[in-house]
Design a protein around this motif. Sequence first.
Motif, mmCIF file in Angstrom:
data_model
loop_
_atom_site.group_PDB
_atom_site.id
_atom_site.type_symbol
_atom_site.label_atom_id
_atom_site.label_comp_id
_atom_site.label_asym_id
_atom_site.label_seq_id
_atom_site.Cartn_x
_atom_site.Cartn_y
_atom_site.Cartn_z
ATOM 1 N N THR A 39 48.472 53.813 34.974
ATOM 2 C CA THR A 39 49.297 53.380 33.838
ATOM 3 C C THR A 39 49.997 52.043 34.082
ATOM 4 O OG1 THR A 39 51.228 54.538 34.683
ATOM 5 C CG2 THR A 39 49.784 55.774 33.189
ATOM 6 N N ILE A 59 43.225 58.391 27.409
ATOM 7 C CA ILE A 59 44.182 57.772 26.497
ATOM 8 C C ILE A 59 43.616 57.811 25.080
ATOM 9 C CG2 ILE A 59 45.094 56.237 28.304
ATOM 10 C CD1 ILE A 59 43.819 53.923 26.828
ATOM 11 N N ILE A 77 48.272 52.260 21.596
ATOM 12 C CA ILE A 77 48.091 53.460 22.404
ATOM 13 C C ILE A 77 48.979 54.549 21.805
ATOM 14 C CG2 ILE A 77 48.439 54.451 24.705
ATOM 15 C CD1 ILE A 77 48.045 51.539 25.783
ATOM 16 N N VAL A 85 48.829 59.051 26.267
ATOM 17 C CA VAL A 85 48.405 58.823 27.662
ATOM 18 C C VAL A 85 48.734 60.104 28.403
ATOM 19 C CG1 VAL A 85 48.694 57.410 29.742
ATOM 20 C CG2 VAL A 85 49.152 56.398 27.504
ATOM 21 N N LEU A 109 49.822 50.920 30.360
ATOM 22 C CA LEU A 109 49.290 51.896 29.401
ATOM 23 C C LEU A 109 50.403 52.895 29.081
ATOM 24 C CD1 LEU A 109 45.698 52.534 30.831
ATOM 25 C CD2 LEU A 109 46.475 50.808 29.201
#
Length: 446
Positions: free
Chosen positions: A17, A30, A37, A40, A365
């Motif tokens: 991440t 994800i 996004i 996750v 992420l």
Amino acid sequence: MKRIRSDLIIENGTVLTVDENDSIIERGAIAISDGKIVGVDREDAINGKFSAAKRLDAKGGIIMPGLINTHTHLAMSLLRGIADDVSLDSWLKNYIFPLEEQFMNKDSVYVGSLLSCAEMALSGTTTFCDMYFFEKEVGRAAEKIGMRAVIGEGIVASGKNEEQIWQKKKELTTELMKKFNRSELISIGVKPHSPYTCSRKILQEAKKFSKENGLLYVIHLAETEKEFSDFKKSAEMTPTQYLEKLDVLDNSTLAAHCVWMEDGDLDIFKKHEVKISHCPQSNMKLGSGVAPIVKFLREGIVVSLGTDGAASNNTLDMFSEMKTAALLAKVNNHEPQAFSAKEAVRMATIKGAEALRKENEIGSLEVDKKADVIVVGLDKPHLTPIYDYYSHLVYCANGSDVKTSIVNGGVVMSDRKIKNADLADIIKKANFIATKIKKGAPARTT
Ligand SMILES: [Zn+2]
């Protein structure tokens, strides 16, 4: 429970991440929707919560944030390898400036930028920060390939025409702001080339303009010993002290190179929250020196990573840049623990985002961030076995291990193929321009 619809789920991989806790999710996935996004997590949790219009199988690879190259001159890929083994001063004066004058125009900058965007998409870079001429063409190329970018006209202005040049550059920057006003991918910066190629007045005018418009201020700084000693002689201060005196340093300033720095210069950077683009390979190749990044990091200064132009590197592969950054810091400090692989990965991702003032949008992420994601395949002999993901990314992997690059939720490269342009055609056009450059280039000295 009804599952939430998403556009794309990337699954069957390990998610790195690069969030605050450096969380790693094995058997992770994800979910992406509308370019962002939205999830996750572990793969089972993602599939329990989201349905997907499309799925991408990471095949046991690493799912991580796209890399951020904070210092480029994209079109210089057309001059890749034209002059090695010369100092920055000679390289610029005897090779680059005359060739740029003769061969760099709107059309060649577009082709060179397409070529570089393709190279970057193929090696996992999803965002870059570029300084050159005809930057509208750089923006067009970035949009064509699907890359995120901070573009800006390089400003070289000192002496009798400086005011005229500055007015023109201001006009061009305003045009860029208008043209890319609605772009999801392109933002604009003000980019005076360096303290030695712009007058005091222009450096200040450029800062004023960047402040008024909320734009990043990007400059080369303290790159060579010559620059450093010239300022010491002429102004009795370091290049960094000089910029502080001009009042152009603040938290929206991104300084590239920063090799020749005194300890007091670090205090100045800290005080004004200036960010750094570290370009180790270009600095090594031009023999400029070693930027003291371990000191920078100990002082809490933001250090990001850049390749510089392909003519002084000679590629735009950020994996190779990460490895060089790590090795150089270790050998320069005579200390293997001086700089870790994890720090190198952070430098090429979240720190790059901070340097571009985009840390709330990209660089890791996390839910609600823009979906700039890459998948690195691990099914290769040079990546087997694996004990530590960061170590492999920095010391074993190279750009061609990237299998997929996604920017703003859109796939720009998949299975080693550029999605939005004809790469063979770009290469053909670049080679055509190079045949003309070859005829105009001075003979190589080696
Ligand atoms: Zn540069």
